[in-house]
Design a protein around this motif. Structure first.
Motif, PDB file in Angstrom:
ATOM      1  N   ARG A 224       9.463   8.138 -44.848  1.00 41.40           N
ATOM      2  CA  ARG A 224       8.138   8.252 -44.249  1.00 41.40           C
ATOM      3  C   ARG A 224       7.076   8.504 -45.311  1.00 41.40           C
ATOM      4  NH1 ARG A 224       8.340   9.718 -38.880  1.00 41.40           N
ATOM      5  NH2 ARG A 224       6.182   8.960 -38.857  1.00 41.40           N
ATOM      6  N   THR A 225       5.823   8.178 -44.982  1.00 35.42           N
ATOM      7  CA  THR A 225       4.721   8.432 -45.905  1.00 35.42           C
ATOM      8  C   THR A 225       4.333   9.906 -45.854  1.00 35.42           C
ATOM      9  OG1 THR A 225       3.009   8.005 -44.245  1.00 35.42           O
ATOM     10  CG2 THR A 225       3.850   6.107 -45.496  1.00 35.42           C
ATOM     11  N   PHE A 226       3.636  10.356 -46.900  1.00 35.91           N
ATOM     12  CA  PHE A 226       3.198  11.753 -46.940  1.00 35.91           C
ATOM     13  C   PHE A 226       2.267  12.050 -45.766  1.00 35.91           C
ATOM     14  CE2 PHE A 226       0.130  15.008 -48.139  1.00 35.91           C
ATOM     15  CZ  PHE A 226       0.977  16.048 -48.485  1.00 35.91           C
ATOM     16  N   MET A 227       1.371  11.112 -45.447  1.00 33.04           N
ATOM     17  CA  MET A 227       0.433  11.333 -44.344  1.00 33.04           C
ATOM     18  C   MET A 227       1.160  11.576 -43.028  1.00 33.04           C
ATOM     19  SD  MET A 227      -2.756   8.698 -44.930  1.00 33.04           S
ATOM     20  CE  MET A 227      -3.658   9.303 -43.496  1.00 33.04           C
ATOM     21  N   SER A 228       2.291  10.894 -42.844  1.00 35.12           N
ATOM     22  CA  SER A 228       3.022  11.027 -41.578  1.00 35.12           C
ATOM     23  C   SER A 228       3.714  12.378 -41.457  1.00 35.12           C
ATOM     24  CB  SER A 228       4.060   9.904 -41.453  1.00 35.12           C
ATOM     25  OG  SER A 228       5.123  10.091 -42.378  1.00 35.12           O
ATOM     26  N   LYS A 229       3.937  13.047 -42.594  1.00 35.57           N
ATOM     27  CA  LYS A 229       4.707  14.292 -42.585  1.00 35.57           C
ATOM     28  C   LYS A 229       3.856  15.548 -42.712  1.00 35.57           C
ATOM     29  CE  LYS A 229       7.295  12.681 -45.997  1.00 35.57           C
ATOM     30  NZ  LYS A 229       8.348  12.560 -47.037  1.00 35.57           N
ATOM     31  N   VAL A 230       2.623  15.410 -43.164  1.00 30.98           N
ATOM     32  CA  VAL A 230       1.866  16.589 -43.576  1.00 30.98           C
ATOM     33  C   VAL A 230       1.155  17.298 -42.429  1.00 30.98           C
ATOM     34  CG1 VAL A 230      -0.300  15.376 -44.069  1.00 30.98           C
ATOM     35  CG2 VAL A 230       0.305  17.427 -45.376  1.00 30.98           C
ATOM     36  N   ILE A 273     -18.120  13.177 -52.153  1.00 33.65           N
ATOM     37  CA  ILE A 273     -16.985  12.309 -51.846  1.00 33.65           C
ATOM     38  C   ILE A 273     -17.345  11.372 -50.694  1.00 33.65           C
ATOM     39  CG2 ILE A 273     -15.254  13.893 -52.742  1.00 33.65           C
ATOM     40  CD1 ILE A 273     -14.789  14.886 -49.906  1.00 33.65           C
ATOM     41  N   ALA A 274     -16.582  10.295 -50.576  1.00 30.93           N
ATOM     42  CA  ALA A 274     -16.904   9.264 -49.586  1.00 30.93           C
ATOM     43  C   ALA A 274     -15.659   8.853 -48.818  1.00 30.93           C
ATOM     44  CB  ALA A 274     -17.513   8.048 -50.284  1.00 30.93           C
ATOM     45  N   SER A 275     -15.887   8.266 -47.652  1.00 34.56           N
ATOM     46  CA  SER A 275     -14.786   7.729 -46.852  1.00 34.56           C
ATOM     47  C   SER A 275     -15.279   6.518 -46.071  1.00 34.56           C
ATOM     48  CB  SER A 275     -14.230   8.797 -45.901  1.00 34.56           C
ATOM     49  OG  SER A 275     -15.243   9.289 -45.050  1.00 34.56           O
ATOM     50  N   ASN A 276     -14.356   5.864 -45.413  1.00 32.28           N
ATOM     51  CA  ASN A 276     -14.637   4.641 -44.664  1.00 32.28           C
ATOM     52  C   ASN A 276     -15.226   4.997 -43.301  1.00 32.28           C
ATOM     53  OD1 ASN A 276     -14.578   2.154 -43.357  1.00 32.28           O
ATOM     54  ND2 ASN A 276     -12.569   1.595 -44.147  1.00 32.28           N
ATOM     55  N   LEU A 277     -16.461   4.614 -43.070  1.00 35.59           N
ATOM     56  CA  LEU A 277     -17.093   4.865 -41.772  1.00 35.59           C
ATOM     57  C   LEU A 277     -16.990   3.652 -40.855  1.00 35.59           C
ATOM     58  CD1 LEU A 277     -20.412   6.708 -42.741  1.00 35.59           C
ATOM     59  CD2 LEU A 277     -18.217   7.707 -42.100  1.00 35.59           C
ATOM     60  N   LYS A 278     -17.355   2.495 -41.381  1.00 35.93           N
ATOM     61  CA  LYS A 278     -17.516   1.305 -40.542  1.00 35.93           C
ATOM     62  C   LYS A 278     -16.192   0.749 -40.015  1.00 35.93           C
ATOM     63  CE  LYS A 278     -19.141  -3.492 -40.836  1.00 35.93           C
ATOM     64  NZ  LYS A 278     -17.787  -4.081 -40.900  1.00 35.93           N
ATOM     65  N   ASP A 279     -15.149   0.826 -40.815  1.00 32.07           N
ATOM     66  CA  ASP A 279     -13.911   0.128 -40.452  1.00 32.07           C
ATOM     67  C   ASP A 279     -12.722   1.058 -40.246  1.00 32.07           C
ATOM     68  OD1 ASP A 279     -14.961  -2.639 -40.647  1.00 32.07           O
ATOM     69  OD2 ASP A 279     -15.284  -2.081 -42.738  1.00 32.07           O
ATOM     70  N   GLN A 280     -12.992   2.334 -39.973  1.00 36.30           N
ATOM     71  CA  GLN A 280     -11.905   3.264 -39.674  1.00 36.30           C
ATOM     72  C   GLN A 280     -12.247   4.060 -38.425  1.00 36.30           C
ATOM     73  OE1 GLN A 280      -8.664   3.896 -41.194  1.00 36.30           O
ATOM     74  NE2 GLN A 280      -8.670   4.743 -39.121  1.00 36.30           N
ATOM     75  N   ALA A 281     -11.583   3.727 -37.332  1.00 33.09           N
ATOM     76  CA  ALA A 281     -11.759   4.479 -36.091  1.00 33.09           C
ATOM     77  C   ALA A 281     -11.151   5.868 -36.251  1.00 33.09           C
ATOM     78  CB  ALA A 281     -11.087   3.739 -34.935  1.00 33.09           C
ATOM     79  N   PRO A 282     -11.560   6.830 -35.431  1.00 35.53           N
ATOM     80  CA  PRO A 282     -10.947   8.164 -35.493  1.00 35.53           C
ATOM     81  C   PRO A 282      -9.437   8.087 -35.285  1.00 35.53           C
ATOM     82  CG  PRO A 282     -12.933   8.210 -34.155  1.00 35.53           C
ATOM     83  CD  PRO A 282     -12.657   6.769 -34.445  1.00 35.53           C
ATOM     84  N   PHE A 283      -8.702   8.914 -36.026  1.00 34.19           N
ATOM     85  CA  PHE A 283      -7.251   8.974 -35.846  1.00 34.19           C
ATOM     86  C   PHE A 283      -6.891   9.680 -34.539  1.00 34.19           C
ATOM     87  CE2 PHE A 283      -7.266   8.756 -40.629  1.00 34.19           C
ATOM     88  CZ  PHE A 283      -6.640   7.524 -40.714  1.00 34.19           C
ATOM     89  N   ASP A 468       2.653   3.441 -40.819  1.00 32.96           N
ATOM     90  CA  ASP A 468       3.197   4.720 -40.366  1.00 32.96           C
ATOM     91  C   ASP A 468       2.066   5.562 -39.794  1.00 32.96           C
ATOM     92  OD1 ASP A 468       4.980   6.798 -39.912  1.00 32.96           O
ATOM     93  OD2 ASP A 468       5.807   6.785 -41.940  1.00 32.96           O
ATOM     94  N   TYR A 469       2.436   6.684 -39.205  1.00 40.20           N
ATOM     95  CA  TYR A 469       1.462   7.613 -38.646  1.00 40.20           C
ATOM     96  C   TYR A 469       0.510   8.090 -39.744  1.00 40.20           C
ATOM     97  CZ  TYR A 469      -0.325  11.756 -36.252  1.00 40.20           C
ATOM     98  OH  TYR A 469      -1.147  12.694 -35.689  1.00 40.20           O
ATOM     99  N   PRO A 470      -0.781   8.222 -39.484  1.00 41.60           N
ATOM    100  CA  PRO A 470      -1.469   8.170 -38.197  1.00 41.60           C
ATOM    101  C   PRO A 470      -2.091   6.812 -37.860  1.00 41.60           C
ATOM    102  CG  PRO A 470      -2.951   9.060 -39.819  1.00 41.60           C
ATOM    103  CD  PRO A 470      -1.670   8.749 -40.550  1.00 41.60           C
ATOM    104  N   PHE A 471      -1.802   5.794 -38.669  1.00 37.12           N
ATOM    105  CA  PHE A 471      -2.391   4.478 -38.402  1.00 37.12           C
ATOM    106  C   PHE A 471      -1.724   3.808 -37.206  1.00 37.12           C
ATOM    107  CE2 PHE A 471      -3.180   5.431 -42.848  1.00 37.12           C
ATOM    108  CZ  PHE A 471      -4.525   5.129 -42.971  1.00 37.12           C
ATOM    109  N   VAL A 472      -0.440   4.108 -36.997  1.00 39.59           N
ATOM    110  CA  VAL A 472       0.295   3.643 -35.814  1.00 39.59           C
ATOM    111  C   VAL A 472       1.064   4.831 -35.259  1.00 39.59           C
ATOM    112  CG1 VAL A 472       0.493   1.234 -36.553  1.00 39.59           C
ATOM    113  CG2 VAL A 472       2.221   2.888 -37.282  1.00 39.59           C
ATOM    114  N   ASP A 473       1.398   4.775 -33.985  1.00 44.08           N
ATOM    115  CA  ASP A 473       2.064   5.915 -33.349  1.00 44.08           C
ATOM    116  C   ASP A 473       3.507   6.078 -33.808  1.00 44.08           C
ATOM    117  OD1 ASP A 473      -0.205   6.607 -31.928  1.00 44.08           O
ATOM    118  OD2 ASP A 473       0.298   5.301 -30.239  1.00 44.08           O
TER     119      ASP A 473
END
Length: 588
Positions: A224-230, A273-283, A468-473
């Motif tokens: 699993r990815t780190f994001m999915s486990k943290v 710092i910056a992040s994706n606003l236009k092309d990233q829906a809330p997780f 992997d999570y959180p991009f997909v369930d």
């Protein structure tokens, strides 16, 4: 009955305090004498050549007991001289995965991009831009490693951090947290090197960990990815105590960090710092309130009967009401619609609100940037670097999206160069260095030290991340397109761990030379020389190429490294003498 005198009472109190302290010290001494426990200094000697040190790749072990399952994050190897030369300027970069150049690696990192560019800007000076950034790092680790950086005689520090305050290592919403209290976590960071503390930590860990469950869980989690486990806390609302604790955690820890550098009189360049606003829906999002959901539905139904101008005006009016919603999904839906209608300011407002109300806190809320700006004002040795503004300025309609971001917050190569350029320009404006010769961003981009194979590996890493999570369930098997050429094939082999990075680079060098693609061969050779400063051949060949191309500042750097690595010959000494004389005359 005799009364006890006050001096005697004070002596009794002193003994009462001294006995447990002495007991503790004896245990600590005994554990150290018997070799129990370990120290994890940030910088370790390079086993291939003692003239160099490097940030230890396994620095994450500082924060975990032996036999614990460590997060799959490492600090990428890069080198600095063990003894700082008199004519040297050292810059250290701190931060998380973006500062570290994920998913491309060191060549795209702030340190990797600026090491070459700043060297060209400071002829005759031995410059080192050292990466200490790593995925999942937040403000706890930033202040914890500051003393190690100060010990290495830093001349400046660049910081790009803030996204990992909630779900990074030791973050308040993370699986890898120590406690719900920032105060307790800070004491953990301060006490972790004590052997008594390590012993207690190890005992607690053994009692908490079931061998059977541990084995099963590890087998499942390894892929699993780190994001999915943290993520421990997956819903942190902006009006919650945990949200406020995350902001306070960042401000307090960053103040500790900046206090250290202020006392050491080290200039700091602190970036927004910056992040994706236009092309990233809330997780994760709260459900839309019926009142606001109804208003948005009515607006959508009426669109077909409205002119373009009427639709924009209606959207701007509706925005006033919808701002009160706490549903990230509703804001993102409305922002996307407003963007399509050309109501860009309205769209930007609600893209921001969508991020602010994203309950899964992988992207920093706006209060993090507000804190960064306030800290830059508070400390005289801190210069604000507004990388966020630089990305906004270069984005269509001033809204950051996939034009610069690969997913929720990691930049593409162009985005990395905009961020690095923000640091470079701020450093140049600071006038900390006399006779600073600016190198254009166009030339820096042309000379970028990232190969197509590394780009493909980065692309594949993002595909895996988004599978992997959180991009997909539920986790999915990443599907990669067929490599278009041998370069991408090497990148795929690296991603699949069929070859290591060094093998990929050496094979790339062979293929570029065989096909007479000399520019790419020279670039690959330079990357190898930087990765292996103790390799005399790579550094000598790079020095000679730079000399022929009249890139004299860099040529001198690689000649010196080649000589330190053991390369000998009259031509080496002659060229070094020529270049040193040239830069001495220029400086006088």
């Amino acid at each position: 009955m005799n009364k006890t005198s006050k001096p005697q009472i004070y002596i009794f109190y002193a003994i009462a305090v001294f006995i447990p302290v002495l007991f503790f010290l004896l245990i600590e001494l005994g554990l150290r004498v018997t070799g129990y426990g370990k120290d994890y200094p940030l910088f370790i000697s390079n086993p291939a050549h003692e003239s160099y040190v490097l940030p230890r790749p396994d620095i994450i072990k500082r924060y975990f007991p032996d036999n614990a399952d460590l997060p799959s994050v490492t600090m990428e190897a890069n080198f600095l001289l063990a003894e700082k030369p008199d004519n040297a300027y050292r810059i250290f970069v701190q931060g998380g995965s973006t500062a570290a150049g994920f998913p491309y690696g060191l060549g795209a990192s702030i340190a990797g991009v600026l090491d070459q560019r700043i060297r060209q800007s400071m002829p005759g000076v031995h410059t080192e831009v050292v990466n200490t950034a790593m995925s999942a790092v937040n403000s706890y680790m930033l202040f914890d490693i500051a003393d190690d950086i100060i010990e290495q005689q830093a001349d400046a520090v660049f910081i790009y951090a803030g996204h990992n305050e909630y779900l990074g290592l030791l973050g308040i919403g993370s699986q890898y947290t120590v406690a719900g209290s920032g105060l307790i976590t800070r004491w953990f960071v301060r006490l972790k090197d004590l052997r008594v503390f390590q012993l207690v930590q190890s005992i607690i860990f053994k009692f908490k960990q079931s061998p059977e469950n541990h084995s099963l869980e590890k087998t499942h989690q390894d892929s699993r990815t780190f994001m999915s486990k943290v993520s421990k806390h997956k819903e942190i609302a902006s009006d919650s105590s945990m949200f406020e604790a995350g902001i306070n955690q960042f401000e307090t820890n960053m103040s500790i960090l900046l206090d250290k550098y202020e006392q050491a009189e080290i200039p700091v360049f602190l970036s927004t710092i910056a992040s994706n606003l236009k092309d990233q829906a809330p997780f994760a999002s709260a459900q839309a309130e019926p009142e606001f959901a109804s208003k948005l539905a009515q607006f959508k139904s009426a669109l077909s009967s409205l002119s373009s101008q009427q639709a924009k005006q209606t959207a701007e009016t509706l925005s006033i009401s919808l701002k009160n919603s706490i549903s990230g999904n509703l804001h993102f839906d409305f922002a996307s619609l407003a963007h399509q209608l050309g109501a860009f300011e309205t769209a930007k407002t609600h893209y921001l609100l969508a991020k602010e109300h994203d309950l899964l806190r992988f992207r920093a809320p706006e209060q993090i940037n507000e804190t960064i700006r306030n800290l830059a004002t508070k400390y005289k040795n801190v210069t604000l670097v507004d990388a966020h503004a630089a990305l906004v300025q270069r984005s269509p309609n001033r809204i950051i999206g996939n034009n610069f971001m690969l997913e929720h917050l990691h930049p593409n190569l162009t985005g990395y160069y905009v961020i690095s350029n923000s640091f470079y320009e701020a450093f140049a404006r600071s006038q900390l260095v006399k006779n600073f010769k600016k190198v254009s961003i166009d030339l820096a981009w042309q000379q970028r030290l990232v190969l197509p194979a590394e780009e493909y590996n980065g692309f594949a890493s993002i595909v895996k991340l988004k599978s992997d999570y959180p991009f997909v369930d539920t986790p999915q098997t990443p599907k990669l397109p067929r490599p278009a050429d041998w370069q991408q094939q090497l990148g795929k082999q690296l991603y699949e761990k069929r070859i290591d990075w060094l093998t990929m680079m050496q094979k790339s060098l062979e293929r570029y030379r065989a096909s007479n693609q000399l520019d790419k061969a020279y670039k690959t050779l330079q990357i190898l020389a930087d990765a292996l400063p103790h390799n005399g051949l790579y550094n000598l060949q790079t020095a000679e190429i730079m000399f022929k191309e009249k890139r004299f500042t860099e040529s001198l750097h690689y000649y010196r490294r080649a000589k330190l690595a053991g390369a000998i010959g009259p031509k080496i000494d002659s060229n070094i003498s020529f270049l040193e004389s040239k830069f001495t005359k220029q400086a006088s």
